[in-house]
Design an enzyme around this catalytic site. Structure first.
Site, PDB file in Angstrom:
ATOM      1  N   LEU A  96       0.829  -1.205   0.000  1.00  0.00           N
ATOM      2  CA  LEU A  96       0.000   0.000   0.000  1.00  0.00           C
ATOM      3  C   LEU A  96       0.864   1.257   0.000  1.00  0.00           C
ATOM      4  CD1 LEU A  96      -2.994  -0.769   2.376  1.00  0.00           C
ATOM      5  CD2 LEU A  96      -2.942  -0.721  -0.107  1.00  0.00           C
ATOM      6  N   CYS A  97       1.906   1.239  -0.805  1.00  0.00           N
ATOM      7  CA  CYS A  97       2.708   2.454  -0.900  1.00  0.00           C
ATOM      8  C   CYS A  97       3.013   2.742  -2.371  1.00  0.00           C
ATOM      9  CB  CYS A  97       3.975   2.368  -0.066  1.00  0.00           C
ATOM     10  SG  CYS A  97       4.900   0.870  -0.315  1.00  0.00           S
TER      11      CYS A  97
END
Lengths: 287, 142
Positions: free
Chosen positions: A87-88
């Site tokens: 999630l980056c």
């Protein structure tokens, strides 16, 4: 009123997702500030030790460390620093792409590759693709300590000292600013010309206390550790920045999605009311 | 004006001191060292102890170091301190642990690194990201 209920549930679920992404964005923003501070704090040591190494490279030392001399390359080591969590955005993907490209170039020249991974993502990626991972650490948290890098660096440095690998590269994300992080590949040892800048005017050597070989090796080891530590801290800052941006855009997207769905919902509601009215009027007319 | 040295004292996690000084004394491994400007180049390991920096005007600053390295250039002193207590066996243990973690999971899947597959997967992931980016732009302009 067909579909209205489904739309309502959908809106609700998107709203709760949006809450999560918003919270993650905020957390990442505050963590990023701290990570940036740590990055700045680690910089002086790395730059000072670089200076010392460049002095050393110029000195006419009685002991020439293998770490300062280029040799024929048959096998290289890659230290790949990635994040533990996802999630980056495209942070890890872009990094792995750069790393893979570099490795493939070595490969075509018939050079073998050893890998040392820092962070779960790199490990998973290279394991799945059958890379030769010789060392691995992960779960270092948001504030990695200097001690954390000692293990993997030692594995690689020992391999270098014993001549099993002939060069060590470091792959990590460079923090340019909040919006942009660049994958970077840096040669760790042998120390490259980049570090050995500015030619000296005269020949000189150090006074060593006690033993030149031991001291130079120690210095090179510390150099490697500090560069890897610096890269690790920088990568954490990149992770946070990248996550913040990714989560911000996720929140924005959720917002537009909710607006659109709300519009559809209102239309559906109105349509059903109109239809009901028409039915009533039609019924009354029939009677 | 008295001659001065530039002194940098740094640890891995932060900078402790940077500035001009008249004299530095440090606990070298072979004995206490006092360094004045124009000292010849020297490289030594430090023992745990005190580093004293004499500033211009006679003021003195004290730092505790738990070991590290000291480099002297004629007008420059760099002290690279270790933050943590270091021991050879500790490093060794950390190295072993790092190796084991890698070996445990990989043991049965050694082989050729699959570049084609890696490239395909990465290309796919990047295409996805680009698509998302494009969609976002379209949305914004719409």
């Amino acid at each position: 009123m067909a579909g209205a209920k489904e739309i309502r549930t959908k809106i609700k679920s998107i709203k709760s997702t949006q809450k999560i992404t918003k919270a993650m964005e905020m957390v990442a923003a505050s963590k990023m500030r701290k990570a940036q501070e740590r990055m700045r704090a680690a910089r002086p040591y790395a730059s000072k030790i670089r200076n010392v190494i460049s002095h050393l490279a110029h000195a006419h030392t009685e002991y020439r460390s293998p770490g300062l001399v280029e040799r024929e390359i048959k096998r290289v080591g890659f230290i790949v620093i990635s994040t533990d969590r996802g999630l980056c955005g495209g942070l890890n993907t872009n990094l792995f792409k750069a790393a893979t490209l570099a490795m493939q170039q070595w490969r075509t020249r018939g050079v073998e590759i050893d890998l040392c991974t820092v962070g779960t993502k790199a490990f998973q990626f290279f394991r799945r693709l059958r890379g030769n991972v010789v060392a691995h650490v992960s779960h270092l948290g948001d504030a990695p300590r200097f001690e954390d890098v000692l293990g993997p660096v030692k594995v690689m440095a020992d391999a270098f000292a014993e001549g099993r690998i002939d060069a060590i590269y470091l792959v990590y994300n460079e923090f340019v600013n909040t919006m942009s992080q660049k994958p970077k590949i840096e040669q760790l040892v042998p120390v490259t010309a980049e570090v050995k800048d500015a030619a000296p005017a005269h020949r000189w050597d150090y006074i060593y206390e006690p033993d030149p070989k031991e001291l130079i090796e120690l210095l090179l080891r510390r150099y490697g550790e500090s560069v890897v530590y610096q890269a690790l801290v920088e990568n954490v800052a990149c992770e946070m920045a990248s996550r913040m941006v990714a989560m911000k855009s996720a929140s924005d997207n959720a917002g537009t999605l909710i607006n659109e769905l709300q519009l559809i919902y209102n239309k559906a509601r109105q349509a059903s009311i109109t239809q009901e009215l028409a039915e009533i009027v039609g019924g009354a007319a029939a009677v | 004006m008295a001659m001065t040295l530039h002194v940098d004292i740094v640890s891995a996690e932060k900078e402790l001191f940077s500035g001009a000084a008249e004299m530095v004394s440090a606990p070298g491994e072979m004995g206490e060292l006092g360094i004045l400007p124009r000292h010849s180049q020297l490289l030594t390991r430090l023992k745990p102890g005190q580093v004293r920096v004499q500033l211009q005007g006679g003021e003195e600053q004290l730092f505790y170091v738990s070991g590290g390295l000291l480099e002297v250039q004629p007008h420059l002193v760099t002290i690279l301190t270790d933050t943590a207590e270091r021991a050879r066996d500790l490093d060794e243990a950390a190295a072993q642990a790092a190796k084991q973690r890698a070996e445990q999971v990989i043991a049965n899947s050694r082989g050729e690194f699959e570049y084609a597959r890696a490239k395909a997967e990465l290309a796919e992931a990047i295409a996805q990201l680009q698509t998302i980016e494009k969609l976002r732009k379209l949305r914004k302009s719409a």
